[in-house]
Every structure is written in structure tokens, then in C-alpha cells.
Design a protein around this motif. Sequence first.
Motif, mmCIF file in Angstrom:
data_model
loop_
_atom_site.group_PDB
_atom_site.id
_atom_site.type_symbol
_atom_site.label_atom_id
_atom_site.label_comp_id
_atom_site.label_asym_id
_atom_site.label_seq_id
_atom_site.Cartn_x
_atom_site.Cartn_y
_atom_site.Cartn_z
ATOM 1 N N TYR A 186 6.156 -0.793 -15.107
ATOM 2 C CA TYR A 186 7.449 -0.432 -15.663
ATOM 3 C C TYR A 186 8.464 -0.254 -14.543
ATOM 4 C CZ TYR A 186 11.056 1.505 -18.600
ATOM 5 O OH TYR A 186 12.237 1.694 -19.267
ATOM 6 N N ALA A 187 9.613 -0.902 -14.699
ATOM 7 C CA ALA A 187 10.694 -0.810 -13.712
ATOM 8 C C ALA A 187 11.914 -0.209 -14.407
ATOM 9 C CB ALA A 187 11.023 -2.191 -13.147
ATOM 10 N N PRO A 188 12.219 1.063 -14.173
ATOM 11 C CA PRO A 188 13.327 1.705 -14.885
ATOM 12 C C PRO A 188 14.689 1.056 -14.629
ATOM 13 C CG PRO A 188 12.512 3.108 -13.113
ATOM 14 C CD PRO A 188 11.528 2.003 -13.275
ATOM 15 N N ASP A 189 14.876 0.466 -13.451
ATOM 16 C CA ASP A 189 16.148 -0.196 -13.175
ATOM 17 C C ASP A 189 16.272 -1.525 -13.913
ATOM 18 O OD1 ASP A 189 14.066 -1.170 -11.574
ATOM 19 O OD2 ASP A 189 15.477 -2.006 -10.116
ATOM 20 N N ARG A 190 15.137 -2.016 -14.446
ATOM 21 C CA ARG A 190 15.128 -3.259 -15.223
ATOM 22 C C ARG A 190 14.954 -2.985 -16.720
ATOM 23 N NH1 ARG A 190 13.346 -7.330 -11.583
ATOM 24 N NH2 ARG A 190 13.404 -8.804 -13.326
ATOM 25 N N TYR A 191 14.836 -1.718 -17.053
ATOM 26 C CA TYR A 191 14.722 -1.272 -18.450
ATOM 27 C C TYR A 191 13.498 -1.825 -19.168
ATOM 28 C CZ TYR A 191 19.574 -0.076 -17.476
ATOM 29 O OH TYR A 191 20.711 0.425 -16.909
ATOM 30 N N GLY A 192 12.428 -2.039 -18.442
ATOM 31 C CA GLY A 192 11.225 -2.535 -19.091
ATOM 32 C C GLY A 192 10.152 -2.917 -18.085
ATOM 33 N N TYR A 193 9.111 -3.562 -18.592
ATOM 34 C CA TYR A 193 8.001 -3.977 -17.739
ATOM 35 C C TYR A 193 8.304 -5.308 -17.066
ATOM 36 C CZ TYR A 193 5.004 -0.309 -19.577
ATOM 37 O OH TYR A 193 4.458 0.907 -19.892
ATOM 38 N N ILE A 194 7.862 -5.416 -15.810
ATOM 39 C CA ILE A 194 8.008 -6.651 -15.058
ATOM 40 C C ILE A 194 6.634 -7.070 -14.532
ATOM 41 C CG2 ILE A 194 10.373 -6.133 -14.360
ATOM 42 C CD1 ILE A 194 9.257 -5.335 -11.589
ATOM 43 N N LYS A 195 6.534 -8.308 -14.081
ATOM 44 C CA LYS A 195 5.276 -8.775 -13.507
ATOM 45 C C LYS A 195 4.954 -7.979 -12.248
ATOM 46 C CE LYS A 195 5.735 -13.460 -15.346
ATOM 47 N NZ LYS A 195 5.894 -14.913 -15.025
ATOM 48 N N TYR A 196 3.714 -7.580 -12.124
ATOM 49 C CA TYR A 196 3.289 -6.697 -11.032
ATOM 50 C C TYR A 196 2.411 -7.470 -10.064
ATOM 51 C CZ TYR A 196 1.096 -2.589 -8.795
ATOM 52 O OH TYR A 196 0.634 -1.655 -7.894
ATOM 53 N N ASN A 197 2.914 -7.714 -8.870
ATOM 54 C CA ASN A 197 2.145 -8.412 -7.830
ATOM 55 C C ASN A 197 1.320 -7.398 -7.047
ATOM 56 O OD1 ASN A 197 3.287 -10.875 -8.590
ATOM 57 N ND2 ASN A 197 5.040 -10.564 -7.253
ATOM 58 N N ALA A 198 0.361 -6.838 -7.724
ATOM 59 C CA ALA A 198 -0.442 -5.757 -7.157
ATOM 60 C C ALA A 198 -1.300 -6.240 -5.989
ATOM 61 C CB ALA A 198 -1.338 -5.160 -8.236
ATOM 62 N N LYS A 199 -1.396 -5.356 -4.976
ATOM 63 C CA LYS A 199 -2.303 -5.608 -3.865
ATOM 64 C C LYS A 199 -3.617 -4.872 -4.119
ATOM 65 C CE LYS A 199 1.486 -5.893 -0.511
ATOM 66 N NZ LYS A 199 2.048 -5.307 0.727
ATOM 67 N N ASN A 200 -4.685 -5.381 -3.518
ATOM 68 C CA ASN A 200 -6.006 -4.733 -3.599
ATOM 69 C C ASN A 200 -6.507 -4.575 -5.028
ATOM 70 O OD1 ASN A 200 -6.092 -4.305 -0.732
ATOM 71 N ND2 ASN A 200 -4.681 -2.588 -1.016
ATOM 72 N N ALA A 201 -6.124 -5.508 -5.879
ATOM 73 C CA ALA A 201 -6.663 -5.521 -7.242
ATOM 74 C C ALA A 201 -8.110 -6.007 -7.192
ATOM 75 C CB ALA A 201 -5.820 -6.425 -8.124
ATOM 76 N N LYS A 202 -8.960 -5.409 -7.999
ATOM 77 C CA LYS A 202 -10.391 -5.719 -7.923
ATOM 78 C C LYS A 202 -10.909 -6.301 -9.236
ATOM 79 C CE LYS A 202 -11.466 -2.091 -4.525
ATOM 80 N NZ LYS A 202 -10.058 -1.854 -4.170
ATOM 81 N N PHE A 203 -11.466 -7.511 -9.142
ATOM 82 C CA PHE A 203 -12.251 -8.044 -10.255
ATOM 83 C C PHE A 203 -13.617 -7.364 -10.186
ATOM 84 C CE2 PHE A 203 -9.313 -11.722 -10.040
ATOM 85 C CZ PHE A 203 -9.038 -11.871 -11.395
ATOM 86 N N GLN A 204 -14.044 -6.781 -11.282
ATOM 87 C CA GLN A 204 -15.288 -6.024 -11.278
ATOM 88 C C GLN A 204 -16.217 -6.453 -12.414
ATOM 89 O OE1 GLN A 204 -13.731 -1.953 -11.398
ATOM 90 N NE2 GLN A 204 -14.073 -1.762 -9.187
ATOM 91 N N VAL A 205 -17.502 -6.245 -12.184
ATOM 92 C CA VAL A 205 -18.525 -6.538 -13.184
ATOM 93 C C VAL A 205 -19.331 -5.279 -13.432
ATOM 94 C CG1 VAL A 205 -20.180 -7.356 -11.439
ATOM 95 C CG2 VAL A 205 -20.404 -8.104 -13.843
#
Length: 256
Positions: A186-205
Motif C-alpha cells: 500500500y502506497a498512501p501517496d498513490r491512494y492504493g496498492y502498487i506493485k512491490y519489488n520486494a527484496k529477499n523474498a523467499k519461495f518456500q516448501v
Amino acid sequence: MDNHSHSYGEYIMKVSTIRRVRNAAVGLVITGALALGTMPAQASERPIDITGYSVSSFTVADTNCRNVTIKASTKVKSDYEDAYAFIDVTKNGGVVSWVSLENRKISERAMICPGLYGLGAYKVGPADVSATSSYWDYDYDMMWSDYSDYTDRTSKTFYARGKAKSSVTAARRGSKVTLTAKAQVYAPDRYGYIKYNAKNAKFQVKSGTSWKTLKTVKLTKGTAKLTVTQSKKKTYRLSIPTASWAASTNSKSVSK
């Protein structure tokens, strides 16, 4: 700022009046001491020290400002009398709000508006302190007072984070499973959700009752993919840790 119990202007007038009265009194005492040809021992240069702040980080999913409670603890010298202070709340070095300290401890609320000033790190402090110390001089049988202005550099960082959400889908082709992850913040300056280029995201099993990381990735345009070789049906998810400006999120699990 309008939510403060007293306006900035009223506070300045109050402090200014106190300074004039005390400085006049101190001047009279010093004049008397000079007439006697001696001066008393010097009072504390810092009668009160701010030892720490207590403030909590928060997460937003709307454009509203937040009233953030800030508490300060202090330590005083033996000759301490009283004190006032303006404590800055800053973002990237710029003042965005303030709270005031009166006497020894405070518990006040600062209005923080991430929609105006952005997500990420905010800092409480430094503080501009005006303090008075007083002590009895038995040699001259009189009360001495000293007035001091100084900056207390104690600070505390807290964070305004956007709420994050994520999802993962799985497609199987033979023994290969392709996982596709997506994330938003959520980006309050954009008044909604935006795409998040997250770092250190983990695919898990899923492994027993815990989760095992298959690969750590950085999302691009809010998306990441991973293909694994796995002939058996397994359960997968995406896990994104907390960032300075985004909350953590774990996607719903998917089995394939």
C-alpha cells in the motif's frame, strides 16, 4: 499539529515569559555576589538529560494521518529545578512534527502523515532544552539559580510501513513445478496498492511442520518465478520479510 494540547505560539510566549523573569532574578543574585566580591560554585550545565524515547512503528492501508504516542524518560541532576523542551520528529532530516517535554517526563502524540511525507524511517529527537537548576549556598545564605539552553541529541527511529500482500500460483508439467509469485504494497501517496519489488523474498516448501526456503529472489514489476523439479505433490508459499517501508507478508499456500 492542531491536535496538540497547546499551540506553538502559546508555548513560545510561556517560555519567553519564564526566561525574562528568571534571567532578571539571576541577574539580581549575580549583582549581589559581585558586590561581595565572589561567585558561588557553578550549577549543572545540563540539569536534565533525556535518556530514551519509547515509540512504536505502524502499518498503513489507507491515507489517514496517525497520532503516534511518544514517551520520553529523563535523568536529572541534584540541583535540577524544572525544564521545557521541543522535541523534533523528522523524516530524511526534515521536521514533520514535534512534541513538547515539560518537567521530567512526557507522553504526547505526534501527528504523522505518510501520505505527505512518505513511508520509511522517522526519527524522534534531537530536543531543544531550556532547563533551570537551583541550589542553596550556605556561605551566603541564599538560593542560587542558573538557566541553560542546550540540545539533547538522544534519538529513536521508528517506521511507517505500507501493508503488503502476496500470492503464489503453481503449475505442474511432468516432474517440474513452476511457481509464480506476485506482491503488492500500500502506497498512501498513490491512494492504493502498487506493485512491490520486494527484496529477499523467499519461495518456500512445506517440510513437516516448518517451511524450507527453496530460493531467495527479488521481485521485478511485482512478480517472480521459480521452477523446481519435484515429482511428488508439495505445498508452497512466498514469504517476504519486513522492510523499512513495507510490512512482512506470507502468501496463502498452494499445493501442486
